[in-house]
Design an enzyme around this catalytic site. Structure first.
Site, PDB file in Angstrom:
ATOM      1  N   GLN A 112      -2.334 -11.802   2.369  1.00 57.17           N
ATOM      2  CA  GLN A 112      -0.910 -11.474   2.296  1.00 57.17           C
ATOM      3  C   GLN A 112      -0.441 -11.009   3.673  1.00 57.17           C
ATOM      4  O   GLN A 112      -0.840  -9.927   4.117  1.00 57.17           O
ATOM      5  CB  GLN A 112      -0.733 -10.375   1.242  1.00 57.17           C
ATOM      6  N   SER A 148      -5.948  -7.728   4.497  1.00 53.87           N
ATOM      7  CA  SER A 148      -7.228  -7.840   3.797  1.00 53.87           C
ATOM      8  C   SER A 148      -7.564  -9.294   3.540  1.00 53.87           C
ATOM      9  O   SER A 148      -6.687 -10.098   3.195  1.00 53.87           O
ATOM     10  CB  SER A 148      -7.172  -7.086   2.462  1.00 53.87           C
ATOM     11  N   GLU A 231       1.540  -6.896  -7.389  1.00 51.45           N
ATOM     12  CA  GLU A 231       0.482  -6.184  -6.666  1.00 51.45           C
ATOM     13  C   GLU A 231       0.276  -4.798  -7.262  1.00 51.45           C
ATOM     14  O   GLU A 231      -0.852  -4.382  -7.537  1.00 51.45           O
ATOM     15  CB  GLU A 231       0.858  -6.081  -5.191  1.00 51.45           C
ATOM     16  N   GLU A 365       4.271   7.596  -0.993  1.00 49.07           N
ATOM     17  CA  GLU A 365       5.654   8.037  -0.783  1.00 49.07           C
ATOM     18  C   GLU A 365       6.646   6.954  -1.231  1.00 49.07           C
ATOM     19  O   GLU A 365       7.669   7.245  -1.870  1.00 49.07           O
ATOM     20  CB  GLU A 365       5.866   8.377   0.705  1.00 49.07           C
TER      21      GLU A 365
END
Length: 396
Positions: A112, A148, A231, A365
């Site tokens: 991604q 990743s 996700e 956050e």
């Protein structure tokens, strides 16, 4: 005519009988599962699904897991959890037909290309540019980071800026990028675990045909929301088995090392277990949600709680071990799959890896903002760049 859950269970039992996971190569098993419509039961028939409610997926997953079958999310997380659902929602029939089965079978690993050095949590502020040529194809220049699986990936989900003269959310377009393009360079980044699963990806004149665009030009943000919601749901779906998931290493250590037990640690373990069970029950509720998948708040809540709980559990484990926690045998990947699997299963390796949990897949956050604004209806965060053209917004 069997009821839907009976149909899923019957098909899955037949799958594991005809293709015993212990005797069937992983890719052969996954191919048979895709062809049986049990890869994503909510997908249309012919695309790895049966067109049934997503809440029936755990019925199939539980039977496969009990039989020792492979977990596609563990093998190809960006492909299974994010690319597949995005392709079905926004891809052309040709892209779906060509890409979905190799994705599920793990012939093609996916990554991604979202995060950038100058736009991490502010995803819509990204600067990677895609320019359309006279032949209709796109040329991409820019730099992505913390990607990743990029070193293994065949395909990438790419979000790029195609119009700098409009507000940041309106000038983005979404693509499927061939990672074998000569304009793609992957540089692994070594992490504190010793592994190099994350990467920096440089895009220097990378070419993308227009039929690899998902959604209209300039509407990439809407497509990205599909990816991000899936996700969060994939990461935060959690285990439905009591004692599994994030709490498992703490229970194992408590069981195996009675010499480390104290009354104070017992209280902490009970507190962690209660949080883990609340997460498990939230996951069951999420799986049974009748609609609005994957945008229901339980998915976002599950991702947030799972990440923080995993960190707290592994901190508890390291504190129990005391000085032993500093005696990690090696941070060097040895190239032996069995030895590397054992190294990654060590609670000390998992403690170091867990530090990324509250950043990857959306920071804690950002997720709190999502829950506050979209689930609770609280006032939105202050946005000084709203309605300003992206090129006029100061960036770091």
């Amino acid at each position: 005519m069997p009821k839907p859950h009976e149909l899923v269970a019957e098909r899955t039992r037949r799958l594991v009988e005809e293709h015993p996971p212990g005797e069937t190569p992983v890719r052969d098993f996954l191919a048979a599962r895709f062809d049986a419509g049990l890869a994503w039961v909510r997908f249309p028939e012919g695309l790895g699904g049966l067109g049934l409610p997503h809440g029936l997926q755990p019925v199939s997953d539980a039977i496969v897991e009990a039989a020792g079958g492979p977990d596609p999310f563990a093998l190809n997380p960006m492909g299974y959890g994010m690319a597949g659902p995005t392709l079905v929602a926004h891809g052309s029939p040709e892209l779906r037909r060509r890409l979905l089965r190799p994705l599920y079978v793990c012939d093609d690993i996916w990554c991604q290309l979202f995060s950038e050095p100058g736009a991490g949590s502010d995803l819509a502020g990204l600067a990677t540019r895609a320019t359309r040529g006279a032949d209709g194809a796109w040329t991409v220049d820019g730099r992505k980071v913390w990607t990743s699986k990029a070193h293994e990936a065949r395909w990438a989900l790419l979000l790029a800026r195609t119009d700098p003269d409009v507000p940041k959310h309106a000038g983005l377009t979404y693509f499927v990028l061939d990672m074998r393009d000569p304009g793609v360079e992957v540089r692994p980044l070594r992490q504190m675990t010793g592994d190099a699963d994350f990467n920096e990806v440089r895009l220097d004149g990378a070419r993308i045909p227009d039929d690899h665009r998902l959604g209209p030009a300039g509407a990439g943000w809407r497509v990205a929301m599909t990816t991000l919601a899936n996700e969060r749901s994939a990461i935060g779906g959690g285990s439905t088995v009591r004692g599994a998931g994030p709490i498992a290493p703490a229970l194992e250590l408590w069981r195996d090392r009675p010499d480390l037990r104290t009354p104070v640690r017992r209280d902490r373990l009970v507190s962690l277990f209660a949080r883990a069970d609340a997460l498990r029950l939230t996951g069951i509720r999420y799986a049974a949600a009748p609609s609005d998948y994957p945008n229901s708040p339980e998915g976002t809540l599950g991702k947030l709680v799972d990440a923080e709980l995993n960190q707290d559990v592994l901190e508890f484990c390291v504190e129990m071990l005391g000085a032993e926690a500093t005696a990690f045998p090696s941070y060097e990947p040895g190239g032996d799959p069995a030895a590397d699997a054992a190294r990654r299963a060590d609670v000390r390796w998992r403690f170091l890896r867990s530090r990324a949990n509250t950043i990857e897949g959306g920071t804690a956050e950002v997720l709190r903002n999502v829950l506050g604004e979209r689930a609770l209806g609280l006032p939105g965060d202050v946005r000084v760049d709203k309605d300003r053209p992206w090129r006029d917004v100061p960036r770091g």
